[in-house]
Design a protein around this motif. Structure first.
Motif, PDB file in Angstrom:
ATOM      1  N   VAL A  37       0.852  -1.193   0.000  1.00  0.00           N
ATOM      2  CA  VAL A  37       0.000   0.000   0.000  1.00  0.00           C
ATOM      3  C   VAL A  37       0.887   1.243   0.000  1.00  0.00           C
ATOM      4  CG1 VAL A  37      -1.810   1.282   1.216  1.00  0.00           C
ATOM      5  CG2 VAL A  37      -1.746  -1.210   1.388  1.00  0.00           C
ATOM      6  N   PRO A  38       0.673   2.220  -0.892  1.00  0.00           N
ATOM      7  CA  PRO A  38       1.357   3.511  -0.764  1.00  0.00           C
ATOM      8  C   PRO A  38       0.895   4.219   0.513  1.00  0.00           C
ATOM      9  CG  PRO A  38       0.392   3.249  -2.949  1.00  0.00           C
ATOM     10  CD  PRO A  38      -0.185   2.168  -2.093  1.00  0.00           C
ATOM     11  N   VAL A  39       1.833   4.834   1.226  1.00  0.00           N
ATOM     12  CA  VAL A  39       1.487   5.546   2.455  1.00  0.00           C
ATOM     13  C   VAL A  39       2.215   6.888   2.487  1.00  0.00           C
ATOM     14  CG1 VAL A  39       1.098   3.416   3.758  1.00  0.00           C
ATOM     15  CG2 VAL A  39       3.347   4.488   3.810  1.00  0.00           C
ATOM     16  N   GLU A  40       1.669   7.789   3.270  1.00  0.00           N
ATOM     17  CA  GLU A  40       2.337   9.072   3.508  1.00  0.00           C
ATOM     18  C   GLU A  40       2.268   9.384   4.994  1.00  0.00           C
ATOM     19  OE1 GLU A  40       2.292  13.812   2.198  1.00  0.00           O
ATOM     20  OE2 GLU A  40       0.673  12.473   1.535  1.00  0.00           O
ATOM     21  N   TYR A  41       3.436   9.548   5.611  1.00  0.00           N
ATOM     22  CA  TYR A  41       3.512   9.928   7.024  1.00  0.00           C
ATOM     23  C   TYR A  41       3.570  11.453   7.110  1.00  0.00           C
ATOM     24  CZ  TYR A  41       4.710   5.008   7.760  1.00  0.00           C
ATOM     25  OH  TYR A  41       4.707   3.632   7.788  1.00  0.00           O
ATOM     26  N   LYS A  42       2.636  12.028   7.873  1.00  0.00           N
ATOM     27  CA  LYS A  42       2.498  13.484   7.945  1.00  0.00           C
ATOM     28  C   LYS A  42       2.852  13.978   9.342  1.00  0.00           C
ATOM     29  CE  LYS A  42      -1.253  13.386   4.531  1.00  0.00           C
ATOM     30  NZ  LYS A  42      -2.670  13.729   4.245  1.00  0.00           N
ATOM     31  N   ASN A  43       3.634  15.051   9.381  1.00  0.00           N
ATOM     32  CA  ASN A  43       4.054  15.547  10.688  1.00  0.00           C
ATOM     33  C   ASN A  43       2.913  16.205  11.460  1.00  0.00           C
ATOM     34  OD1 ASN A  43       3.804  17.914   9.238  1.00  0.00           O
ATOM     35  ND2 ASN A  43       5.828  18.733   9.788  1.00  0.00           N
ATOM     36  N   LYS A  44       1.802  16.503  10.815  1.00  0.00           N
ATOM     37  CA  LYS A  44       0.651  17.076  11.513  1.00  0.00           C
ATOM     38  C   LYS A  44      -0.314  15.997  12.026  1.00  0.00           C
ATOM     39  CE  LYS A  44       2.182  21.196  10.946  1.00  0.00           C
ATOM     40  NZ  LYS A  44       2.826  21.868  12.116  1.00  0.00           N
ATOM     41  N   SER A  45      -0.021  14.745  11.715  1.00  0.00           N
ATOM     42  CA  SER A  45      -0.823  13.639  12.237  1.00  0.00           C
ATOM     43  C   SER A  45      -0.258  13.216  13.589  1.00  0.00           C
ATOM     44  CB  SER A  45      -0.783  12.452  11.267  1.00  0.00           C
ATOM     45  OG  SER A  45      -1.175  11.251  11.909  1.00  0.00           O
ATOM     46  N   LEU A  46      -1.109  13.161  14.605  1.00  0.00           N
ATOM     47  CA  LEU A  46      -0.650  12.769  15.939  1.00  0.00           C
ATOM     48  C   LEU A  46      -0.078  11.351  15.919  1.00  0.00           C
ATOM     49  CD1 LEU A  46      -0.342  13.123  18.980  1.00  0.00           C
ATOM     50  CD2 LEU A  46      -2.751  12.438  19.239  1.00  0.00           C
ATOM     51  N   VAL A  47      -0.761  10.436  15.253  1.00  0.00           N
ATOM     52  CA  VAL A  47      -0.291   9.051  15.206  1.00  0.00           C
ATOM     53  C   VAL A  47       1.055   8.955  14.496  1.00  0.00           C
ATOM     54  CG1 VAL A  47      -0.746   6.758  14.262  1.00  0.00           C
ATOM     55  CG2 VAL A  47      -2.575   8.009  15.414  1.00  0.00           C
ATOM     56  N   HIS A  48       1.178   9.599  13.342  1.00  0.00           N
ATOM     57  CA  HIS A  48       2.427   9.529  12.593  1.00  0.00           C
ATOM     58  C   HIS A  48       3.571  10.185  13.362  1.00  0.00           C
ATOM     59  CE1 HIS A  48      -0.076   9.295   8.614  1.00  0.00           C
ATOM     60  NE2 HIS A  48      -0.234   8.247   9.395  1.00  0.00           N
ATOM     61  N   ALA A  49       3.295  11.314  14.008  1.00  0.00           N
ATOM     62  CA  ALA A  49       4.327  11.988  14.793  1.00  0.00           C
ATOM     63  C   ALA A  49       4.753  11.126  15.980  1.00  0.00           C
ATOM     64  CB  ALA A  49       3.832  13.347  15.264  1.00  0.00           C
ATOM     65  N   LEU A  50       3.807  10.421  16.567  1.00  0.00           N
ATOM     66  CA  LEU A  50       4.151   9.512  17.661  1.00  0.00           C
ATOM     67  C   LEU A  50       5.000   8.347  17.157  1.00  0.00           C
ATOM     68  CD1 LEU A  50       0.906   9.447  19.824  1.00  0.00           C
ATOM     69  CD2 LEU A  50       3.230   9.814  20.684  1.00  0.00           C
ATOM     70  N   GLN A  51       4.672   7.822  15.989  1.00  0.00           N
ATOM     71  CA  GLN A  51       5.496   6.751  15.431  1.00  0.00           C
ATOM     72  C   GLN A  51       6.935   7.226  15.233  1.00  0.00           C
ATOM     73  OE1 GLN A  51       2.803   5.957  12.043  1.00  0.00           O
ATOM     74  NE2 GLN A  51       2.750   3.828  12.745  1.00  0.00           N
ATOM     75  N   TRP A  52       7.104   8.437  14.716  1.00  0.00           N
ATOM     76  CA  TRP A  52       8.444   9.024  14.553  1.00  0.00           C
ATOM     77  C   TRP A  52       9.141   9.106  15.908  1.00  0.00           C
ATOM     78  CZ3 TRP A  52      10.002  13.673  16.787  1.00  0.00           C
ATOM     79  CH2 TRP A  52      11.229  14.187  16.353  1.00  0.00           C
ATOM     80  N   ALA A  53       8.433   9.586  16.928  1.00  0.00           N
ATOM     81  CA  ALA A  53       9.026   9.780  18.252  1.00  0.00           C
ATOM     82  C   ALA A  53       9.337   8.441  18.932  1.00  0.00           C
ATOM     83  CB  ALA A  53       8.083  10.609  19.125  1.00  0.00           C
ATOM     84  N   ILE A  54       8.468   7.464  18.740  1.00  0.00           N
ATOM     85  CA  ILE A  54       8.652   6.162  19.387  1.00  0.00           C
ATOM     86  C   ILE A  54       9.916   5.475  18.864  1.00  0.00           C
ATOM     87  CG2 ILE A  54       7.651   3.821  19.458  1.00  0.00           C
ATOM     88  CD1 ILE A  54       4.885   5.245  19.743  1.00  0.00           C
ATOM     89  N   GLY A  55      10.174   5.612  17.575  1.00  0.00           N
ATOM     90  CA  GLY A  55      11.411   5.047  17.044  1.00  0.00           C
ATOM     91  C   GLY A  55      12.631   5.667  17.701  1.00  0.00           C
ATOM     92  N   LEU A  56      12.649   6.982  17.839  1.00  0.00           N
ATOM     93  CA  LEU A  56      13.775   7.658  18.470  1.00  0.00           C
ATOM     94  C   LEU A  56      13.881   7.293  19.948  1.00  0.00           C
ATOM     95  CD1 LEU A  56      13.453  11.156  16.762  1.00  0.00           C
ATOM     96  CD2 LEU A  56      15.137   9.366  16.263  1.00  0.00           C
TER      97      LEU A  56
END
Length: 550
Positions: A348-367
């Motif tokens: 599936v094509p996806v786009e992670y957006k920095n204004k999405s709470l879920v996507h931003a959390l995924q970014w933060a959780i990795g770090l």
């Protein structure tokens, strides 16, 4: 190939306790050697690395770069090919396309240009092994290998249910050798088979798999036991059940516990570290502290991160139900496949957006995972390319790990609730160059049992990356000054040089061949398959392209 001397560089080689020392590295016939004591022996070529940083070549232990799933993703994304910059042809390269799923030639060139000299595709059904070998043979410069999918393999589940460890061990060993794979991979163990037969999933590791009377817990435990008994160089490589769902941290911890002390590598751990209610995305939050505490205290476990980066990419996975789940969330086109008796696939094509709470959390959780892990030797850099983002994002991730201010700048741009639902804003740790060398080179090589990679001691492969220090850390790691593979300079100031293509890394474990007639009888009785012709005949591979690591 001759004798190569790299002189005057500041060397980072944690596997040999070298932390920023100015010293020479000598390479002869593709291997690192001690400095020659014969004063009359002079190098055929000298690289002056004065003022530069010298590291072993990078090792990407988890990516998706070859096989039917990758080709399906390339076909699904023509819109990317129209806008992504092509790989420019030079005197020593061929043309290729980039985007989130680069073509074979582009993949090899881009990895080499980034300072990486080895990469492993993380999910190959045995029936697709021939295709994967063809593509890896077509991927230039880097050494490569792949992991063989077994978590939903019918014969594996059949033998686990019947408690036949001898036959299971013989089958796993034979399958790895026949496919010329490197390690055993479990993807959503049991859950993909449930999806293929009922449209459901395995929501707990104790769910029963349709038709087999076996649970994910049993599959994980018995396959991990088998891998340890076979003494394979890499531990069982596990994509846990319930990837991406709020609350999945419980399943992840249970998976760790189900190993019962056997070795396990939990891959793209970021995608499995979520708290909350599976039916309510608004409850999404981090559970990294709880999981990282368990990993910190259990040395049988290693992880790679699967860092999410903002932007457009393509999700491709052997987890069929996950592909459908992402299709429902993103409302993008969707591809699903069934590999008979073995595995599934979702793209599936996806786009992670920095204004999405879920996507931003995924970014933060990795770090969080990188920064809270106590032992850098048991955590490896990955984006689960291309699922969390491209491997080309590694320099940006390195910059985020080495610079807390940069992390804070990103946190200022994402939803404020991110700071309330994870610990990233409070973490002050900044990685050193030594730690970066570990998580991008030394640790993945050690996790994979690659004694010839990830270090610069005598006997190591002559794989070296040389960086020009810059204040801009991201730019420094994006543009190595030199990349050396097998003693050959393959990248010089961003330009691909004449090169010998890399080798295939695979295992050939020994097993009790007395079990094969019983296995063959089962295949012929249940599936009318001539066992010895399964999964593929790859005898066409030339021996000089293959390293037998076991």
């Amino acid at each position: 190939m001759g004798l190569l001397r790299i002189t005057g560089g500041t060397v980072y080689d944690p596997a040999n306790d070298i932390d920023g020392e100015v010293r020479d590295v000598w390479i002869d016939n593709g291997k690192v050697i001690e400095a020659p004591t014969d004063a009359e022996r002079r190098p055929d070529k000298t690289v002056d690395a004065t003022g530069m940083v010298v590291m072993p070549g990078g090792v990407d232990m988890h990516c998706h770069i070859a096989g039917p799933k990758v080709n399906a993703a390339r076909k699904m994304r023509p819109e990317e090919k129209r806008v992504s910059e092509p790989v420019r042809r030079g005197p020593y390269t061929r043309s290729g396309t980039t985007g989130s799923v680069p073509s074979t030639f582009a993949t090899g060139y881009l990895y080499a240009g980034l300072g990486y000299t080895a990469a492993f595709d993380a999910a190959v059904p045995p029936l697709a092994a021939r295709h994967v070998h063809e593509e890896l043979h077509d991927t230039p410069i880097i050494d490569k290998g792949f992991y063989v999918l077994m978590g939903n393999n019918h014969y594996v589940m059949h033998q686990v249910a019947k408690n036949e460890p001898d036959r299971l061990r013989a089958y796993v060993a034979w399958l790895l050798g026949a496919a010329k794979g490197y390690a055993v991979k479990l993807v959503n163990p049991g859950g993909v088979e449930v999806w293929k037969t009922t449209g459901g999933n395995a929501r707990t590791i104790d769910d029963s798999v349709t038709h087999f009377d076996v649970s994910p817990r049993q599959i994980i435990r018995e396959v991990a036991r088998t891998v340890d008994e076979l003494k394979l160089p890499h531990r069982t490589h596990i994509h846990c059940n319930n990837l991406g769902l709020p609350g999945n941290w419980v399943t992840t911890k249970q998976t760790m516990e189900s190993l019962e002390g056997h070795r396990g590598h939990l891959t793209h751990i970021q995608f499995h570290s979520y708290g909350g209610d599976p039916d309510d995305q608004d409850t999404f939050h981090s559970k990294v502290p709880e999981l990282v505490e368990y990993v910190n205290t259990h040395e049988n476990l290693t992880v790679d991160v699967g860092q999410v980066m903002f932007g457009e990419t393509t999700s491709m996975t052997g987890d069929g139900p996950l592909g459908y789940f992402l299709h429902q969330i993103f409302h993008r086109k969707w591809f699903s496949a069934d590999t008979e008796m073995e595995a599934g696939c979702g793209i599936v094509p996806v786009e992670y957006k920095n204004k999405s709470l879920v996507h931003a959390l995924q970014w933060a959780i990795g770090l969080e995972w990188y920064l809270l892990a106590a032992d850098p030797w048991r955590i490896a850099m990955s984006t689960d390319h291309p699922n969390g983002g491209s491997f080309l994002a590694y320099p940006e991730i390195i910059a985020l790990l080495m610079d807390r201010g940069r992390r804070q700048d990103v946190l200022a741009q994402v939803p404020a609730a991110v700071k309330e639902r994870c610990t990233l804003a409070d973490i002050t740790r900044e990685y050193t160059l030594r730690e970066i060398t570990i998580i991008t080179r030394a640790a993945p090589a050690r996790m994979l049992g690659l004694t010839q990679k990830g270090h610069l001691g005598p006997g190591a492969d002559g794989d070296v990356t040389i960086y020009q220090p810059e204040d801009d850390i991201q730019r420094m790691f994006e543009l190595p000054r030199y990349v050396i593979h097998g003693g050959e300079i393959v990248v010089d100031d961003g330009q691909i040089q004449p090169h010998t293509d890399g080798r295939l890394l695979h295992v050939e474990p020994s097993y009790d061949e007395a079990c094969l007639p019983d296995i063959q009888e089962w295949f012929e009785k249940n599936y009318s398959i001539q066992f010895r012709n399964y999964p593929v005949d790859i005898s066409y591979l030339h021996e000089h392209e293959v390293i037998k690591t076991v």
